[in-house]
Design a protein around this motif. Structure first.
Motif, short mmCIF file in Angstrom:
data_model
loop_
_atom_site.label_atom_id
_atom_site.label_comp_id
_atom_site.label_asym_id
_atom_site.label_seq_id
_atom_site.Cartn_x
_atom_site.Cartn_y
_atom_site.Cartn_z
N SER B 180 50.67 52.48 44.50
CA SER B 180 49.40 52.01 45.05
C SER B 180 48.93 52.92 46.16
O SER B 180 47.73 53.23 46.26
CB SER B 180 49.57 50.60 45.60
OG SER B 180 50.15 49.79 44.62
N TYR B 184 45.37 54.83 46.24
CA TYR B 184 44.36 54.71 47.29
C TYR B 184 44.09 56.07 47.96
O TYR B 184 42.95 56.42 48.23
CB TYR B 184 44.81 53.73 48.38
CG TYR B 184 44.74 52.27 47.98
CD1 TYR B 184 43.52 51.71 47.61
CD2 TYR B 184 45.86 51.46 48.02
CE1 TYR B 184 43.45 50.37 47.25
CE2 TYR B 184 45.79 50.13 47.67
CZ TYR B 184 44.59 49.58 47.28
OH TYR B 184 44.50 48.27 46.94
N ILE B 432 38.33 50.42 47.95
CA ILE B 432 39.35 49.36 47.99
C ILE B 432 39.25 48.37 46.82
O ILE B 432 40.22 48.19 46.08
CB ILE B 432 39.26 48.59 49.33
CG1 ILE B 432 39.56 49.53 50.49
CG2 ILE B 432 40.24 47.40 49.33
CD1 ILE B 432 40.93 50.14 50.49
N TYR B 433 38.07 47.76 46.62
CA TYR B 433 38.01 46.65 45.65
C TYR B 433 38.23 47.09 44.21
O TYR B 433 39.09 46.52 43.53
CB TYR B 433 36.70 45.87 45.83
CG TYR B 433 36.62 45.18 47.18
CD1 TYR B 433 37.53 44.17 47.51
CD2 TYR B 433 35.69 45.56 48.13
CE1 TYR B 433 37.50 43.54 48.75
CE2 TYR B 433 35.65 44.93 49.38
CZ TYR B 433 36.55 43.93 49.68
OH TYR B 433 36.53 43.31 50.90
N SER B 436 41.89 48.22 43.83
CA SER B 436 42.81 47.08 43.92
C SER B 436 42.82 46.32 42.60
O SER B 436 43.87 45.89 42.12
CB SER B 436 42.41 46.15 45.05
OG SER B 436 42.38 46.84 46.27
N ASN B 440 46.08 45.94 40.44
CA ASN B 440 46.60 44.59 40.18
C ASN B 440 46.91 44.38 38.70
O ASN B 440 47.74 43.55 38.36
CB ASN B 440 45.60 43.54 40.66
CG ASN B 440 45.77 43.27 42.14
OD1 ASN B 440 46.82 43.59 42.71
ND2 ASN B 440 44.77 42.69 42.76
N ILE B 447 47.89 42.63 44.79
CA ILE B 447 47.28 42.79 46.11
C ILE B 447 46.21 41.71 46.20
O ILE B 447 45.18 41.78 45.53
CB ILE B 447 46.65 44.18 46.25
CG1 ILE B 447 47.73 45.25 46.06
CG2 ILE B 447 45.99 44.33 47.62
CD1 ILE B 447 47.21 46.63 45.89
N GLN B 452 42.97 42.70 50.45
CA GLN B 452 41.90 43.66 50.17
C GLN B 452 40.86 43.64 51.28
O GLN B 452 40.40 44.69 51.73
CB GLN B 452 41.24 43.35 48.82
CG GLN B 452 42.21 43.48 47.65
CD GLN B 452 41.56 43.16 46.32
OE1 GLN B 452 40.34 43.24 46.19
NE2 GLN B 452 42.36 42.78 45.34
N HIS B 453 40.52 42.43 51.73
CA HIS B 453 39.54 42.34 52.82
C HIS B 453 40.08 43.01 54.07
O HIS B 453 39.37 43.71 54.78
CB HIS B 453 39.21 40.87 53.12
CG HIS B 453 38.63 40.13 51.96
ND1 HIS B 453 37.73 40.73 51.09
CD2 HIS B 453 38.81 38.87 51.49
CE1 HIS B 453 37.39 39.87 50.15
NE2 HIS B 453 38.04 38.73 50.37
#
Lengths: 648, 648
Positions: B180, B184, B432-433, B436, B440, B447, B452-453
């Motif tokens: 991960s 990222y 990120i979103y 993620s 996932n 995650i 995530q937030h």
């Protein structure tokens, strides 16, 4: 080892080849990048040298080889790399052109603008170069590149070395011999400087007579040489002293002298530089110029001293008032490091000598601030400066080795070199023997003959002499001095350094019992009764040492922790994690102070009583304190790495 | 505090007044001295700022204030000093003359000779300056002097920060989330860079449409901005995570991402700089130039990675073969420091990126070399790099504060700034979103939304973005970017940094149980069976993990101490001075290895048997090992200063 060096050299030549392809880029960018790479390679060379030195030292330590110290080793490696750089690389330059030149009528300024078809480029002054060198620029770019700015030595490498020297001074023996150390450092260095200066002036006249010297070489140049070569640096000798646990007083004399005379030499040399008689003939004696130089000496020295001590005191006060800083060793360590560094910068910014200020800052920090730091931080700061000192010292010595072959402006003058060797021998003799005789008239425990011979023998020259010599190599006189200094450092470190162990056994030097000097007793009483209570949490509360009419001020200045110590004099012992049992001198004195303060309450004659009482008991108490302080260092579990720093 | 600043300013003006008297000296010497003093004063300003920061941090820590991190504080102090320097000092210059200028027809070279009536002076190139600035030189000499060479950030300040980040990576959670983190860092940063770049290109077009922009601003400039602003630095958030013992996996994701994306951003930005299409219109897409850039990215990144990892491995091998180095922690520490530094220099010398190499060197050192160091040296190196990292980081942040008011070439463009704030928000969200969501799909422990937030929220910008932005401020586009970057750093550090604690409680983030990832298991088995036995003294002997036909090679490579561990598996426990009892994962595995090697001797099918066995037991064993490793760190008695570095 040679393989490593070879790899480096290949990298260098690889860079040269690499660069041909990118023609589309701007010349400036390309050159900046090239210069950056070159810098990286240079630093890498030194780092590889240091790595090699460390690995070899380890071998030596492991096999208990004592004849060659790490600094001597660093010089040998430096020499080897210097030889390779000098003779192993073809002399062609990748620069391949003489730098462009332009003419101006006015004198040079620090910044110059270059106008290339409307675009402006900014240039900074690097220094004057002689016409001869312009061609050297062309031919030996590689060798030239490996040369550092001499100011790097003064601003980056010397400060940690000198600070560490001050910080690791063993207070017990140092203060016991304070008078003698100051005599050797000030009077001795002045004697040595003038003797060497005058002898060298004779040598210069001789050289001129036999036609070996045509360029200018003034009397002040000779004195300047006397000043730079008077800074002793018996690092090798002291390391062996530690390993053999040789006499503590002799160690203190040698170490203290070398630390202090570094400071004296640096200030002396700048005072001589400032000696500019009114007439054109600068080797004539001019009273006003002479007194001006003496004034500059005193001004710079005392200014640097005050500044260093003041920063030390400020740090002590900060660490004393921010008591809970204990819980954050990282903050404490960082603060300590920053404050010590700021001493240097503050002194430099005010026109004093940073290196000298840092020395006295180190001594003050060790004496006061250390008491306020947590155990963790004391260890951390000690280790931090130990590493910095170790790296800086070995870097300088390996650079010295390298400089013998790569420095471009050597002037090897056999007469001057032989003359210098004779002169430093005579200068050292006229420093040690007469001053020892004079000191012995006043000392209770005399400096014996074998000690004097050992001090004579331990007149090694090192980092400071080199740094002072390389600072200015503009004239041929200075170049001759630089070459000679380099040779003297090599000879003394290898020959005298290597001969320390036989010399010590030949002179029958071992541990002896010592007594305290009056100067020490005087200082101790003042320090213990007034300074320590203000600047640290240890010692008796001020309320018991100040006269009763100062009561309110005293209680305001005394740290609450000092009272705590009174109430529970055993707390300190509980904190100790070792099994050694001993009484703390401080605690003993505190108890004494407490009883006095009780007398104070009844009689009101506290001050005179206390003054006498602490006078009468101080000798035993301070012996105990100093003993316990040293045992404490041992008992804290710090592994003794280089015995030099931790224990005599 | 203001008093201190005032003293400094007085010192500065004192210097100015002081200088008038010595007219007899050469202009060059005087200017060199003046410049040296000025440098000292500048450094002193920063050191005083750092000292103040430290004392205030202490106050904050003492009173458990969490809303402002030390870096935020450093920026505030920097801002205050910047305001004073900018508005508190009259704008007259003590220089009082425009630098002399001369003309040449050919392009600028790195060295320039100046001929002043027969004497030659050497000048080095500082850089191009625009015509407008020539007058700035004159007017704002003071402000200009406080500016450091941007390369200082890359060559002196960033390396210790990045190395420390690598060195203090918590392996357990890092390797568990390796996949991960890499996603990222690489994909996420690329997404962020392109999103921000394209959005900003729109903003630039808008600015041009409304007449706010007249100067050149290419598409590549926009992408460059996207690259530099994509480097996140959630130092504030992570410090609070540590204090609150927030979720370990989330910490690893954020920390790992920020460490790796620094490396990605630095390489990405230099690849974009190298993107030069053949045509004159440089914002057109050119496939060959694009692929060249991608090639450069891959080349630099992998080169730096290999170089860093290689130096780490070499250090591990050295410290492994020089086993008795244990007895000299100073030598060990110095060696460790030098090897880590040489990584940086080696990479720079070879044209790779030193900072990236240092990161991977740090990770390798922490993983392998640390096992070979003595306990004393492990602590020493940790503390040494902790102090360096702390000082460098706070220096950069206070410099940022200072730069807002003292930097001479700010271009505040409201549209650009607002656009940039919106763009980094969108860029972060699109990083990120979606990623993620993709991750996932493959992850066993997802995650979650609140994680995530939090990651979205923790997109702070810091030292790396600043250093990349200040590196080149030649064109007006770059100056606009620099100003915007500065404002983004201020805003994110103060607002998002300060809001971390409320955000964490709002998102209900606490500790959770984790499982291992397949990538981690694969790596662990290879590392434990082959790399650790070669590079360290721990782990099973190679004789038990290599196939039997490799026997002679295996026994040659295995350290004798590995066998010792086999014989006496409890020795390690004896060395521990804490009361915690726990089993060493390594010892357990060693016992396992030993039984396998017995099976080996009887059956000769060692390899496949062993491979399966270690496969089947690895999960438990590695959990135990990682657990004990962390407990060990705790039990060694290091006081936990900044929990960030020591323990999650």
């Amino acid at each position: 080892m040679l393989l490593l060096v070879w790899t480096l050299l290949n990298a260098v030549s690889g860079l040269k080849a690499d660069d041909g392809g990118m023609v589309e880029e701007l010349v400036t960018e390309k050159e900046a990048e090239e210069s950056h790479r070159q810098d990286s390679v240079n630093l890498l060379t030194f780092i590889s040298l240091l790595t090699l030195t460390i690995l070899t030292i380890w071998l030596f330590k492991h096999r208990r080889v004592r004849f060659l110290h790490e600094t001597g080793l660093a010089m040998i490696y430096g020499l080897l790399v210097g030889v390779i750089l000098r003779y192993g690389i073809p002399a062609t330059s990748y620069h391949n052109k003489t730098p462009p030149s332009c003419s101006l009528k006015e004198g040079p300024s620090s910044t110059l603008l270059l106008n290339v078809s409307g675009k402006f480029f900014e240039y900074t002054l690097k220094g004057e170069i002689s016409f001869r060198e312009i061609h050297n620029v062309e031919q030996n770019d590689m060798l030239r590149k490996v040369t550092f700015d001499p100011e790097v030595f003064f601003n980056i490498l010397l400060p940690p070395i000198i600070f560490h020297a001050g910080y690791s001074l063993k207070k017990r023996h140092f203060f016991r011999n304070l008078g003698s150390i100051i005599t050797y450092a000030f009077l001795g260095t002045a004697v040595s400087c003038f003797v060497i200066g005058n002898l060298m002036y004779g040598v210069v006249k001789l050289m001129r007579a036999v036609g070996q010297l045509t360029e200018k070489f003034y009397y002040t140049d000779c004195l300047f040489f006397g000043a730079i070569i008077s800074a002793t640096d018996p690092v090798t000798v002291l390391a062996i002293f530690n390993e053999l646990h040789a006499d503590g007083d002799l160690y203190a004399l040698l170490f203290g002298e070398s630390v202090m005379n570094d400071a004296v030499a640096i200030v002396l040399s700048s005072s001589i530089m400032a000696y500019q008689p009114a007439g054109a003939n600068t080797h004539m004696f001019d009273a006003s110029a002479f007194f001006k130089s003496v004034g500059i000496f005193l001004g710079i020295f005392s200014g640097s001293f005050v500044m260093g001590a003041a920063t030390g005191v400020v740090t002590a006060l900060i660490s004393c008032s921010f008591t809970k800083l204990h819980c954050f060793p990282l903050l404490e360590t960082a603060l300590f490091f920053l404050m010590s560094w700021s001493t240097f910068l503050l002194a430099e910014a005010c026109g004093f000598t940073g290196v000298v200020a840092v020395l006295f800052c180190g001594i003050t920090q060790a004496h006061y601030t250390c008491n306020n730091l947590s155990e963790e931080s004391t260890k951390r700061t000690k280790q931090l400066f130990e590493v910095l000192h170790f790296l800086a010292e070995n870097f300088i010595f390996s650079y010295m080795g390298l400089a013998l072959f790569t420095f471009q402006k050597h002037i090897f003058s056999p007469i001057f070199i032989i003359g210098a060797f004779v002169a430093i021998f005579i200068g050292r003799a006229l420093n040690i023997y007469p001053l020892s005789f004079l000191l012995n008239l006043g000392r209770r425990d005399k400096i014996r003959g074998n000690f004097q011979h050992m001090m004579m023998f331990a007149g090694l020259r090192g980092a400071m002499a080199f740094a002072l010599a390389i600072r200015d190599t503009a004239t041929s006189a200075r170049q001759m001095m630089f070459t000679t200094t380099l040779l003297i450092v090599f000879f003394t470190v290898w020959v005298f350094g290597g001969g320390t162990t036989p010399m010590l056994s030949w002179l029958h030097i071992s541990k002896t019992k010592q007594e305290s000097a009056w100067l020490f007793r005087l200082w101790y009483t003042f320090d213990h009764n007034y300074l320590k209570p203000i600047l640290t949490h240890s010692g008796p509360p001020l309320t018991s040492t100040l006269p009763s009419y100062c009561g309110p001020l005293a209680s305001c200045l005394t740290s609450p922790r000092a009272y705590e110590q009174l109430r529970d004099p055993d707390t300190d012992l509980i904190h100790n994690d070792a099994d050694l049992t001993f009484t703390f001198g401080d605690t003993a004195i505190t108890a004494n102070g407490a009883s006095t303060s009780r007398a104070d309450a009844t009689g009101g004659l506290g001050w005179s009583t206390n003054g006498k009482r602490s006078g009468s008991t101080s000798e035993e108490a301070l012996e105990r304190e100093l003993d316990s302080r040293e045992q404490e260092l041992l008992s804290r579990g710090t592994r003794l790495v280089f015995p030099m720093e931790d224990h005599i």
